[in-house]
Motif scaffolding. Structure first.
Motif, PDB file in Angstrom:
ATOM      1  N   HIS A 160     -49.254  37.043 -13.692  1.00  0.00           N
ATOM      2  CA  HIS A 160     -48.176  35.793 -13.220  1.00  0.00           C
ATOM      3  C   HIS A 160     -48.040  35.163 -14.283  1.00  0.00           C
ATOM      4  CE1 HIS A 160     -50.491  36.817  -9.124  1.00  0.00           C
ATOM      5  NE2 HIS A 160     -48.967  36.274  -9.764  1.00  0.00           N
TER       6      HIS A 160
ATOM      7  N   ARG B  65     -40.368  33.137   5.032  1.00  0.00           N
ATOM      8  CA  ARG B  65     -39.606  32.431   4.314  1.00  0.00           C
ATOM      9  C   ARG B  65     -39.715  31.104   3.646  1.00  0.00           C
ATOM     10  NH1 ARG B  65     -35.805  35.841   7.311  1.00  0.00           N
ATOM     11  NH2 ARG B  65     -35.523  33.608   8.941  1.00  0.00           N
TER      12      ARG B  65
ATOM     13  N   ASP C 127     -48.385  27.244  -3.566  1.00  0.00           N
ATOM     14  CA  ASP C 127     -48.543  28.215  -2.254  1.00  0.00           C
ATOM     15  C   ASP C 127     -49.323  28.728  -2.012  1.00  0.00           C
ATOM     16  OD1 ASP C 127     -47.865  30.958  -2.447  1.00  0.00           O
ATOM     17  OD2 ASP C 127     -47.848  31.397  -4.334  1.00  0.00           O
TER      18      ASP C 127
ATOM     19  N   ARG D  55     -43.208  26.981  -1.996  1.00  0.00           N
ATOM     20  CA  ARG D  55     -43.496  27.367  -3.428  1.00  0.00           C
ATOM     21  C   ARG D  55     -42.507  27.269  -4.240  1.00  0.00           C
ATOM     22  NH1 ARG D  55     -44.245  33.528  -4.082  1.00  0.00           N
ATOM     23  NH2 ARG D  55     -42.366  32.993  -4.765  1.00  0.00           N
ATOM     24  N   ASP D  56     -41.230  27.815  -4.326  1.00  0.00           N
ATOM     25  CA  ASP D  56     -39.945  27.560  -5.035  1.00  0.00           C
ATOM     26  C   ASP D  56     -39.199  26.402  -4.897  1.00  0.00           C
ATOM     27  OD1 ASP D  56     -40.644  30.013  -5.148  1.00  0.00           O
ATOM     28  OD2 ASP D  56     -38.904  31.558  -3.790  1.00  0.00           O
ATOM     29  N   THR D  57     -39.978  25.590  -4.447  1.00  0.00           N
ATOM     30  CA  THR D  57     -38.847  23.903  -3.935  1.00  0.00           C
ATOM     31  C   THR D  57     -40.472  23.340  -5.057  1.00  0.00           C
ATOM     32  OG1 THR D  57     -39.980  23.418  -2.060  1.00  0.00           O
ATOM     33  CG2 THR D  57     -37.029  24.575  -2.622  1.00  0.00           C
TER      34      THR D  57
ATOM     35  N   LYS E 114     -41.779  30.666   0.962  1.00  0.00           N
ATOM     36  CA  LYS E 114     -41.895  30.884   0.228  1.00  0.00           C
ATOM     37  C   LYS E 114     -41.205  29.266  -0.739  1.00  0.00           C
ATOM     38  CE  LYS E 114     -38.282  34.683  -2.782  1.00  0.00           C
ATOM     39  NZ  LYS E 114     -37.963  33.079  -3.032  1.00  0.00           N
ATOM     40  N   ARG E 115     -39.996  29.166   0.227  1.00  0.00           N
ATOM     41  CA  ARG E 115     -38.839  27.623   0.034  1.00  0.00           C
ATOM     42  C   ARG E 115     -40.659  26.742  -0.256  1.00  0.00           C
ATOM     43  NH1 ARG E 115     -34.853  26.802   0.175  1.00  0.00           N
ATOM     44  NH2 ARG E 115     -33.774  24.265   0.352  1.00  0.00           N
TER      45      ARG E 115
END
Length: 404
Positions: free
Chosen positions: A68, A144, A19, A150-152, A147-148
């Motif tokens: 978290h 953005r 992250d 981290r999310d993927t 964030k991508r």
């Protein structure tokens, strides 16, 4: 704290938590604590290890908090910071972070800016200016993209060889972009303190990792050849000095020789590319007695594989020197890139060619326009002197070395 220390620490933290934003926040917190504690208690023997330990502790506290409720991806391995006594012992994971930023899941238009910010610590405003994007827009895109990542769950590891080759062009662009931003904005800053030294370090890391990749060798050669002449870009009283007028004894002979060796290695593979052509152009510029026809051939080849506004303007200047000022002006007039209106070298070249054609008033106006879009005080003073020389004594020789 930017450059090698920031990038190295951020890469290590991000690799463990996956992250980037959280790693940035933790490192910022550690740096804030350092500013509070070090003035009172003294700087620790290994500042990097201290910062890394404090930042990792903050990340652990965050991941374990009820807010978290995270079962992963944090891993409880031993801290590198607890095992090292020298800053150099902290591993350099910046290349892995750059390759994460170049992952296909990340939008192509943000990969290079993301690498510039996270790995090399370039200010978002400077990135926005370099890419001709509003600062707010650039900031939103960077948020953005992080964030991508981290999310993927993009892995923070070196990819397989085939994937590495696919991502390599954007990595090279980021390293080159960092060097260009530094070179064009702060030529007076000592290289040891500048972003350019960090970019050159990463280029050499790439050479070690991919010693048979000619474009990697070409990029490193280009940067060595440019960096070698940095000490001579300003004279001893801070006045800008064009390439043709530089005192070559002030060049860094070691860097210059390294650049030539890297370029020769790249040429041996017989697979020319953009960075190899740019390095070859620098090599010709730096040689005694520049061969203009050879230089024009190289620029034409560069325009085929990596067209750019800078190359188009340089080619027009060469047309003017070889075929006459009117030919150069015609070539300039064919450039349709909208960015040319604020591209300083285009106005400098136009001023020079108009002066050569005897159109003194138009030449002075072009130089004045170049001055308006010049940010560096030393270059602005140099161009003002050109205007004075032009209006008082007619045409003057040489074209300002305002790009590399």
């Amino acid at each position: 704290m930017v450059g090698r220390s920031y990038g190295r620490l951020l890469a290590l933290l991000a690799a463990q938590c996956r992250d980037i934003t959280a790693a940035e926040d933790a490192l910022a917190d550690a740096m804030e604590r350092a500013l509070q504690r070090w003035p009172r208690g003294g700087v620790p023997g290994n500042p990097e290890a201290w910062l890394l330990t404090v930042a990792r502790n903050r990340l652990r506290d965050m991941w374990k908090s009820p807010a978290h409720r995270l079962s992963g991806p944090w891993t409880e391995d031993r801290d590198v910071a607890e095992e090292v006594t020298e800053p150099a012992a902290i591993p350099d994971r910046r290349l892995e972070l750059m390759l994460v930023c170049a992952h296909p899941a990340i939008s192509a238009d943000i990969r290079t800016p993301l690498m510039l910010q996270t790995v090399l610590g370039v200010d978002a405003a400077a990135i926005a200016a370099a890419f001709a994007v509003a600062p707010v827009t650039m900031a939103q895109r960077l948020v953005r993209a992080k964030k991508r990542i981290r999310d993927t769950g993009i892995p923070f590891t070196l990819p397989e060889r085939t994937d590495l080759a696919a991502r390599l062009p954007e990595v090279l662009e980021a390293v080159y972009g960092a060097y260009a931003i530094d070179w064009l904005s702060v030529p007076q800053r000592p290289a040891i303190e500048s972003l350019s030294s960090e970019a050159l370090h990463l280029a050499m890391v790439l050479v070690e990792l991919l010693p048979e990749e000619p474009e990697v060798l070409g990029l490193a050669a280009l940067m060595c050849l440019c960096e070698a002449r940095r000490p001579a870009r300003l004279d001893r009283d801070g006045t800008f000095v064009a390439l043709d007028d530089q005192d070559r004894s002030r060049w860094d002979a070691g860097l210059y020789a390294r650049g030539e060796r890297l370029l020769a290695r790249a040429h041996g593979f017989g697979r020319p590319g953009r960075f190899q052509y740019e390095a070859a152009i620098q090599s010709v510029h730096c040689a005694d007695g520049v061969e203009r026809h050879a230089l024009r051939k190289l620029y034409r080849a560069l325009m085929r594989v990596g067209p750019s506004l800078g190359a188009a303007v340089a080619l027009a200047a060469l047309d003017g020197e070889i075929d006459g000022a009117d030919a150069g002006l015609r070539a300039l007039d064919t450039i349709t890139d909208r960015a040319a209106e604020r591209f300083q070298p285009a106005w400098v070249t136009r001023g020079h060619l108009l002066g050569e054609a005897g159109r003194v008033d138009e030449a002075a106006a072009a130089y004045r326009r170049a001055i308006q879009v010049t940010a560096d005080d030393s270059v602005r003073a140099y161009l003002n002197e050109r205007v004075r020389s032009l209006t008082s004594a007619g045409p003057i020789d040489g074209i300002s070395d305002t790009t590399f």
